[in-house]
Design an enzyme around this catalytic site. Structure first.
Site, PDB file in Angstrom:
ATOM      1  N   HIS A 149     -10.666   7.985   2.083  1.00  0.00           N
ATOM      2  CA  HIS A 149      -9.979   7.176   3.030  1.00  0.00           C
ATOM      3  C   HIS A 149     -11.063   6.435   3.784  1.00  0.00           C
ATOM      4  CE1 HIS A 149      -7.074   5.715   5.489  1.00  0.00           C
ATOM      5  NE2 HIS A 149      -7.069   6.218   6.687  1.00  0.00           N
ATOM      6  N   ILE A 184       2.202   7.524  -1.446  1.00  0.00           N
ATOM      7  CA  ILE A 184       2.190   8.805  -0.649  1.00  0.00           C
ATOM      8  C   ILE A 184       2.755   9.844  -1.580  1.00  0.00           C
ATOM      9  CG2 ILE A 184       3.119   9.990   1.315  1.00  0.00           C
ATOM     10  CD1 ILE A 184       3.066   7.194   2.698  1.00  0.00           C
TER      11      ILE A 184
HETATM   12  N1  LIG Z   1       0.773  13.260   0.595  1.00  0.00           N
HETATM   13  C1  LIG Z   1      -0.305  12.815   0.713  1.00  0.00           C
HETATM   14  N2  LIG Z   1      -0.138  11.482  -0.229  1.00  0.00           N
HETATM   15  C2  LIG Z   1      -1.336  10.790  -0.367  1.00  0.00           C
HETATM   16  C3  LIG Z   1      -2.605  10.973   0.773  1.00  0.00           C
HETATM   17  C4  LIG Z   1      -2.321  12.173   1.553  1.00  0.00           C
HETATM   18  O1  LIG Z   1      -3.416  12.190   2.181  1.00  0.00           O
HETATM   19  N3  LIG Z   1      -1.432  12.839   1.533  1.00  0.00           N
HETATM   20  N4  LIG Z   1      -3.650   9.991   0.847  1.00  0.00           N
HETATM   21  C5  LIG Z   1      -3.127   8.788   0.356  1.00  0.00           C
HETATM   22  C6  LIG Z   1      -4.075   7.718   0.465  1.00  0.00           C
HETATM   23  N5  LIG Z   1      -3.771   6.670   1.393  1.00  0.00           N
HETATM   24  C7  LIG Z   1      -4.758   6.715   2.457  1.00  0.00           C
HETATM   25  O2  LIG Z   1      -5.811   7.348   2.327  1.00  0.00           O
HETATM   26  C8  LIG Z   1      -2.524   6.033   1.511  1.00  0.00           C
HETATM   27  C9  LIG Z   1      -2.194   5.372   0.365  1.00  0.00           C
HETATM   28  C10 LIG Z   1      -0.844   4.536   0.583  1.00  0.00           C
HETATM   29  C11 LIG Z   1       0.140   4.786   1.850  1.00  0.00           C
HETATM   30  C12 LIG Z   1       1.095   3.751   1.573  1.00  0.00           C
HETATM   31  O3  LIG Z   1       1.845   3.479   2.576  1.00  0.00           O
HETATM   32  N6  LIG Z   1       1.811   3.755   0.535  1.00  0.00           N
HETATM   33  C13 LIG Z   1       3.206   3.067   0.237  1.00  0.00           C
HETATM   34  C14 LIG Z   1       3.165   2.132  -0.816  1.00  0.00           C
HETATM   35  C15 LIG Z   1       2.047   0.943  -0.467  1.00  0.00           C
HETATM   36  C16 LIG Z   1       1.673   0.192  -1.494  1.00  0.00           C
HETATM   37  O4  LIG Z   1       2.424   0.370  -2.799  1.00  0.00           O
HETATM   38  O5  LIG Z   1       0.960  -0.759  -1.385  1.00  0.00           O
HETATM   39  C17 LIG Z   1       4.194   4.336  -0.295  1.00  0.00           C
HETATM   40  O6  LIG Z   1       3.590   5.229  -0.934  1.00  0.00           O
HETATM   41  O7  LIG Z   1       5.289   4.043  -0.178  1.00  0.00           O
HETATM   42  C18 LIG Z   1      -0.677   5.188   2.492  1.00  0.00           C
HETATM   43  C19 LIG Z   1      -1.802   6.150   2.818  1.00  0.00           C
HETATM   44  C20 LIG Z   1      -2.578   8.729  -0.951  1.00  0.00           C
HETATM   45  N7  LIG Z   1      -1.575   9.705  -1.053  1.00  0.00           N
HETATM   46  N1  LIG Z   2      -5.430   4.792   2.032  1.00  0.00           N
HETATM   47  C1  LIG Z   2      -6.281   4.818   0.947  1.00  0.00           C
HETATM   48  C2  LIG Z   2      -7.241   3.808   0.812  1.00  0.00           C
HETATM   49  O1  LIG Z   2      -6.810   2.812   1.674  1.00  0.00           O
HETATM   50  N2  LIG Z   2      -8.018   3.481   0.053  1.00  0.00           N
HETATM   51  C3  LIG Z   2      -8.952   2.524  -0.066  1.00  0.00           C
HETATM   52  O2  LIG Z   2      -8.718   1.586  -1.147  1.00  0.00           O
HETATM   53  C4  LIG Z   2      -9.998   1.138  -1.602  1.00  0.00           C
HETATM   54  C5  LIG Z   2     -10.011   1.250  -3.141  1.00  0.00           C
HETATM   55  O3  LIG Z   2     -10.932   0.412  -3.570  1.00  0.00           O
HETATM   56  P1  LIG Z   2     -11.233   0.690  -5.340  1.00  0.00           P
HETATM   57  O4  LIG Z   2      -9.929   0.575  -5.947  1.00  0.00           O
HETATM   58  O5  LIG Z   2     -12.201  -0.581  -5.361  1.00  0.00           O
HETATM   59  O6  LIG Z   2     -11.733   1.952  -5.396  1.00  0.00           O
HETATM   60  C6  LIG Z   2     -11.045   1.722  -1.026  1.00  0.00           C
HETATM   61  O7  LIG Z   2     -11.419   1.013   0.050  1.00  0.00           O
HETATM   62  C7  LIG Z   2     -10.131   3.031  -0.629  1.00  0.00           C
HETATM   63  O8  LIG Z   2     -10.968   3.642   0.663  1.00  0.00           O
END
Ligand SMILES: Nc1nc2c(c(=O)[nH]1)N[C@@H](CN(C=O)c1ccc(C(=O)N[C@@H](CCC(=O)O)C(=O)O)cc1)CN2
Ligand SMILES: NCC(=O)N[C@@H]1O[C@H](COP(=O)([O-])[O-])[C@@H](O)[C@H]1O
Length: 206
Positions: free
Chosen positions: A115, A97
């Site tokens: 996403h 994030i």
């Molecule tokens: N400020 C934003 N940052 C990110 C966005 C966004 O829209 N605004 N999109 C994400 C991608 N994402 C979903 O699409 C997503 C990725 C990661 C997490 C999350 O909970 N991450 C945790 C760690 C999880 C892990 O390491 O496995 C964290 O960051 O603490 C939620 C949503 C990319 N960033």
């Molecule tokens: N919230 C973000 C999230 O869930 N992203 C998801 O991680 C995977 C990455 O696959 P990849 O490493 O094979 O591209 C994909 O399914 C993408 O939508």
């Protein structure tokens, strides 16, 4: 000069591969000067190497282990991205994030995220699993994939492209994941092309 697309990953990189293939085929007029992963030893880095694309790994763990903050990490991450001079930043399965401090480093550079859910549904991590569970409970009839602009609110940014994805009664989680990934690989390329086209129009109008 082709627009520069910097790609951030955390894992397998199948969506990165879709971008690489689209660039190499000419379907996407762009170049990928850098891939950044927040995790080492992920297959996405092998994909970048095979494609001859420079990559860097910047993991959060060493920062937290050293008592440093997420913001310090995010600012170092931002500098890596800035140094690559992007016209577009694509989060392709980037599981971190991003803080306002990171986003503030890019006042004019578009950032998009892929996403595997519909707007406002299953924001955050594990979206496919959560959609599958909701379907099993009869709470939803289908799910979807979106490419959206990145703002502080996770997955709350303006959608660039949205596509519904069917869930079939006979699906197991793997079948739904496969169906969603196949949609992702097309939608991400289309979404990147749309945003790059918008940016090109802005530049020509300026
Ligand atoms: N400020 C934003 N940052 C990110 C966005 C966004 O829209 N605004 N999109 C994400 C991608 N994402 C979903 O699409 C997503 C990725 C990661 C997490 C999350 O909970 N991450 C945790 C760690 C999880 C892990 O390491 O496995 C964290 O960051 O603490 C939620 C949503 C990319 N960033
Ligand atoms: N919230 C973000 C999230 O869930 N992203 C998801 O991680 C995977 C990455 O696959 P990849 O490493 O094979 O591209 C994909 O399914 C993408 O939508």
């Amino acid at each position: 000069m082709a627009p520069r697309v910097v790609v951030l990953i955390s894992g397998t990189g199948s969506n990165l591969q879709a971008l690489i293939d689209a660039v190499n085929s000419g379907a996407l007029t762009a170049e990928i000067p850098l891939v950044i992963s927040n995790r080492s030893k992920v297959f996405g880095l092998e994909r970048a190497e095979k494609a001859g694309i420079p990559s860097k790994v910047l993991a959060l763990k060493p920062y937290t282990a050293a008592g440093r903050t997420r913001v310090e990490y995010d600012l170092d991450l931002a500098q890596l991205v800035i140094d690559a001079k992007p016209d577009l930043v694509v989060l392709a399965g980037f599981m971190h994030i991003l803080s306002p401090e990171f986003l503030n480093q890019f006042p004019t550079t578009p950032l998009i995220n892929l996403h595997p859910a519909l707007p406002g549904q299953f924001d955050g991590a594990k979206a496919i699993e959560r959609a599958f569970e909701a379907y099993q409970k009869g709470e939803i009839k289908h799910t979807g994939v979106m490419v959206h602009r990145v703002i502080q609110e996770v997955d709350g940014g303006e959608p660039v492209l949205v596509k519904e994805v069917e869930i079939k009664p006979e699906d197991d989680l793997a079948a739904l994941q496969e169906r969603i990934h196949s949609v992702e690989h097309v939608l991400l390329v289309q979404g990147a092309a749309i945003v790059l086209e918008e940016e090109a129009k802005k530049k020509s109008a300026a």
